[in-house]
Design a protein around this motif. Structure first.
Motif, PDB file in Angstrom:
ATOM      1  N   ASP A   1     -46.309  21.025  50.508  1.00 21.40           N
ATOM      2  CA  ASP A   1     -45.950  20.713  51.896  1.00 21.40           C
ATOM      3  C   ASP A   1     -44.622  19.975  51.955  1.00 21.40           C
ATOM      4  N   PHE A   2     -44.420  19.035  51.035  1.00 19.71           N
ATOM      5  CA  PHE A   2     -43.148  18.308  51.027  1.00 19.71           C
ATOM      6  C   PHE A   2     -41.987  19.232  50.675  1.00 19.71           C
TER       7      PHE A   2
ATOM      8  N   ARG B   1     -36.758  19.675  62.634  1.00 23.63           N
ATOM      9  CA  ARG B   1     -37.007  19.759  61.201  1.00 23.63           C
ATOM     10  C   ARG B   1     -36.225  20.901  60.571  1.00 23.63           C
TER      11      ARG B   1
ATOM     12  N   ASP C   1     -41.347   8.850  53.853  1.00 23.44           N
ATOM     13  CA  ASP C   1     -41.942   9.161  55.153  1.00 23.44           C
ATOM     14  C   ASP C   1     -43.069  10.176  55.003  1.00 23.44           C
ATOM     15  N   TRP C   2     -42.815  11.215  54.214  1.00 19.13           N
ATOM     16  CA  TRP C   2     -43.848  12.244  54.010  1.00 19.13           C
ATOM     17  C   TRP C   2     -45.075  11.657  53.331  1.00 19.13           C
TER      18      TRP C   2
ATOM     19  N   TRP D   1     -40.644  21.618  53.433  1.00 17.25           N
ATOM     20  CA  TRP D   1     -39.780  21.040  54.459  1.00 17.25           C
ATOM     21  C   TRP D   1     -38.534  20.381  53.886  1.00 17.25           C
ATOM     22  N   HIS D   2     -38.536  20.131  52.598  1.00 20.85           N
ATOM     23  CA  HIS D   2     -37.373  19.477  51.980  1.00 20.85           C
ATOM     24  C   HIS D   2     -36.976  20.213  50.706  1.00 20.85           C
TER      25      HIS D   2
END
Length: 313
Positions: free
Chosen positions: A119-120, A86, A290-291, A123-124
């Motif tokens: 949270d999304f 990740r 996906d998330w 990570w992105h």
């Protein structure tokens, strides 16, 4: 971190042997000799001062301690692999910032999506989200948005439809409205002011055993076209409302709203992610899809809501 960590090569050798059940297979996967794998496992046992394997000639079996330790080591190593991938993908993607336009119902955005978006974005970070809040249907073929989150029966033939999660209906009120001595029966509860938006009271009442004795819903005290306004009015103590668990989740967690009646029933509709049927590559949209499916699956599991293919849609 306190304590001394065991040598990583020894952990990898032991985890590979536990997973594959063969020294030769572990050696082939790790590109080592069988003797080196055996040496690493013995080194780990010496480090721990605990036998992990019972050796009977060429037949090896895990001790009870080895079985537990092996499972935990495998999980820990997999966690390292996952977070490493990740981080690597995150660094690669940071050089390719991409906008993502998502159409979403205002009530779902406010009550469920926004509290989870951190949270999304963590990570992105390369994805620049644009949320288009609207209850109107958005034609994805027009290119105004990249995807849409919708609530319904799953039949949008002009789009690629991915099920997200089901929902449930429950009766809500503010603790202030119910007071220290809440109504004890459904009939008493329905004598309080009732607030109404789009949810079907008949569906909920038909599912409540207590209502089969002839309890009917009185006329609404106040009506709303937006469930966000309905929940705010309920939070302010203006009445009792029938709403969806998903959009009331945060208010319930903060105890600003409580279930006015214990009964909760499945909603006839569900949440879906709509994607254009024909489109080029869109890494940001793929990452968000996906998330979102993972976040919905976790919420559905926690509240025993249906997931997967919903309502035949």
């Amino acid at each position: 971190m306190t304590g001394r960590a065991p040598p990583l090569p020894a952990l990898r050798a032991f985890a590979a042997w536990v997973r594959l059940g063969s020294v030769n297979a572990a050696a082939e996967e790790l590109q080592l000799t069988p003797g080196a794998v055996s040496h690493q496992i013995r080194a780990l046992e010496e480090f721990l001062s605990v036998p992990l394997i019972e050796r009977n000639g060429r037949r090896w079996t895990l001790t009870d301690t080895g079985r537990i330790y092996g499972y935990q080591v495998r999980q820990a190593l997999q966690d390292i692999v996952d977070v490493t991938e990740r981080v690597r993908s995150q660094r690669h993607a940071q050089a390719h910032t991409q906008d993502l336009r998502v159409a979403v119902l205002p009530s779902f955005a406010n009550g469920w999506l926004l509290p989870r978006l951190a949270d999304f974005t963590r990570w992105h970070p390369q994805v620049r989200l644009q949320l288009h809040g609207s209850m109107d249907y958005v034609d994805l073929s027009e290119g105004q948005v990249d995807c849409a989150i919708r609530f319904g029966h799953g039949r949008w033939p002009e789009a690629e439809v991915r099920p997200l999660m089901g929902d449930s209906l429950l009766l809500l009120a503010s603790p202030t409205l119910l007071g220290p001595e809440p109504p004890q029966t459904l009939k008493q509860l329905l004598q309080l002011p009732l607030l109404h938006a789009s949810e079907n009271w008949a569906t909920w009442l038909a599912d409540v055993p207590e209502a089969h004795s002839g309890v009917q819903r009185p006329a609404s005290h106040m009506s709303f076209t937006d469930s966000t306004h309905l929940l705010e009015a309920t939070r302010l103590g203006m009445g009792v409302a029938l709403s969806r668990r998903s959009i009331a989740d945060q208010l319930l967690q903060r105890r600003e709203l409580v279930q006015a009646h214990a009964h909760e029933c499945a909603h006839a509709s569900a949440y879906y992610l709509l994607l254009p049927k024909v489109s080029g590559k869109h890494p940001a949209r793929d990452a968000f899809a996906d998330w979102l499916q993972g976040a919905c699956a976790r919420f559905a599991q926690r509240h025993a809501l249906p997931t997967g293919v919903l309502n035949g849609g």
